[in-house]
Design a protein around this motif. Structure first.
Motif, PDB file in Angstrom:
ATOM      1  N   SER A 206       0.731  -1.206   0.090  1.00 56.00           N
ATOM      2  CA  SER A 206      -0.058  -0.041  -0.042  1.00 56.00           C
ATOM      3  C   SER A 206       0.835   1.242  -0.189  1.00 56.00           C
ATOM      4  O   SER A 206       0.378   2.374  -0.549  1.00 56.00           O
ATOM      5  N   GLY A 207       2.110   1.285   0.479  1.00 53.79           N
ATOM      6  CA  GLY A 207       2.804   2.401   0.611  1.00 53.79           C
ATOM      7  C   GLY A 207       2.480   3.362   1.805  1.00 53.79           C
ATOM      8  O   GLY A 207       2.878   4.572   1.864  1.00 53.79           O
ATOM      9  N   ASP A 208       1.681   2.833   2.670  1.00 52.20           N
ATOM     10  CA  ASP A 208       1.020   3.540   3.832  1.00 52.20           C
ATOM     11  C   ASP A 208       2.051   3.254   4.999  1.00 52.20           C
ATOM     12  O   ASP A 208       2.105   2.482   5.588  1.00 52.20           O
ATOM     13  N   SER A 209       2.746   4.665   5.196  1.00 50.05           N
ATOM     14  CA  SER A 209       3.583   4.620   6.423  1.00 50.05           C
ATOM     15  C   SER A 209       3.042   4.325   7.584  1.00 50.05           C
ATOM     16  O   SER A 209       3.707   4.279   8.632  1.00 50.05           O
ATOM     17  N   ALA A 210       1.629   4.474   7.768  1.00 50.40           N
ATOM     18  CA  ALA A 210       1.081   4.649   9.219  1.00 50.40           C
ATOM     19  C   ALA A 210       0.611   3.135   9.698  1.00 50.40           C
ATOM     20  O   ALA A 210       0.031   3.153  10.532  1.00 50.40           O
ATOM     21  N   LEU A 211       0.769   2.382   8.720  1.00 46.17           N
ATOM     22  CA  LEU A 211       0.280   0.937   9.004  1.00 46.17           C
ATOM     23  C   LEU A 211       0.927  -0.071  10.023  1.00 46.17           C
ATOM     24  O   LEU A 211       0.380  -1.077  10.355  1.00 46.17           O
ATOM     25  N   LEU A 212       2.196   0.385  10.298  1.00 48.44           N
ATOM     26  CA  LEU A 212       3.073  -0.785  10.931  1.00 48.44           C
ATOM     27  C   LEU A 212       2.379  -1.383  12.228  1.00 48.44           C
ATOM     28  O   LEU A 212       2.449  -2.516  12.695  1.00 48.44           O
TER      29      LEU A 212
END
Length: 311
Positions: A206-212
């Motif tokens: 997704s490239g979503d950096s807030a998912l970790l």
């Protein structure tokens, strides 16, 4: 020799411009490009001006690393012949104008060894080879993904490759209802509908950096998260949950030549299909609107520019 090319003069300011080409040498080929794809990952960051510091970064630039065309001229040491249809993963042939990644043009000059002959039957689908190789690189030599984040083109290719490898069908998370269709042999769920918390391998496309933190909470002890997207913002996570799971994080770098060879072989064997992934096509003279659609319309999985109307 010159060419029409997509020129990104500054963020969100894109046009077609005629540019001079570097004269070809003995090891080079001149490729008349038929189709080029628009990447919704790295190219979106270039277009929006959010690309982090990156080698060769700067404006004006010619984007694109998903081009397919036929060889018009072949140098005696190029290893190629005129008439071959080839995949071109970008070029640097525009003199003082940066090629990052330099594939979105009607004509390219590139070293023959950097081109990949492709079956003529693939036609515009061949622009997807870079994403297929990226998906292969993310999982090569590792466990096949049990959970994939994102049902864009990269997520779909990750799932198709897992099935081609004989793995159990992975689960795919997709929060956008418009993108949940099109699955072939695997489930696509809204994340809130998935209760599982023991995934051993999760690949984020997704490239979503807030998912970790969300993904770490879904890992089995000793599980791995593979970051296969390209991230504009810094990544961070809360340490205690990761500590308790002994979580592993791995960054998937850019694809390499063996990845491209592997997916090309899978396609030739009929084990990997690229069908159904290109949803939008535009003539190259409409490049400005095509790029905007590719980056702002959620229904657009992959936009392809057709260069046949340009000389």
């Amino acid at each position: 020799m010159d060419t029409m090319a997509v020129l990104l003069e500054e963020p969100e300011h894109l046009m077609l411009r005629r540019l001079d080409l570097t004269p070809p040498g003995d090891e080079d080929v001149v490729v008349d490009i038929e189709w080029s794809g628009i990447s919704t990952g790295t190219e979106r960051l270039l277009w929006s001006g959010r690309m982090p510091s990156f080698p060769g970064m700067g404006y004006p630039l010619v984007p694109g690393y998903e081009s397919v065309g036929r060889i018009a001229q072949a140098g005696p040491l190029s290893g190629r012949r005129p008439g071959q249809r080839v995949f071109v993963p970008g070029a640097r042939c525009f003199g003082p104008v940066r090629g990052l990644f330099g594939g979105a043009a009607r004509r390219l000059v590139v070293a023959g060894e950097k081109t990949v002959p492709v079956a003529s039957s693939l036609r515009e689908n061949a622009v997807l080879l870079a994403l297929a190789a990226t998906a292969h690189h993310a999982t090569a030599g590792a466990a096949q993904p049990e959970l994939i984040i994102g049902h864009g083109v990269l997520g779909r290719l990750l799932a198709r490759l897992a099935l081609a490898a004989g793995a159990a069908p992975p689960t795919v998370w997709e929060s956008n209802p418009a993108r949940r269709s099109g699955a072939e042999g695997y489930p696509v769920l809204d994340p809130s509908a998935d209760p599982r918390r023991d995934y051993r391998s999760i690949v984020d496309a997704s490239g979503d950096s807030a998912l970790l933190d969300t993904l770490i909470a879904r890992l089995a002890p000793g599980g791995e998260i593979v970051l296969a997207g390209f991230y504009a913002a810094p990544l961070s996570f809360s340490f205690p949950p990761a500590f308790m799971r002994e979580a592993r994080l791995r960054i998937a770098a850019e694809w390499r030549a063996p990845d491209l060879a592997a997916v090309t072989a899978l396609i030739a064997e009929g084990r990997l299909s690229l069908d159904g992934l290109i949803t939008h096509r535009e003539a190259a003279p409409q490049a400005a609107s095509a790029y905007r659609t590719a980056f702002t319309d959620a229904s657009c999985l992959k936009m392809v520019l057709d260069w046949s109307e340009c000389s």
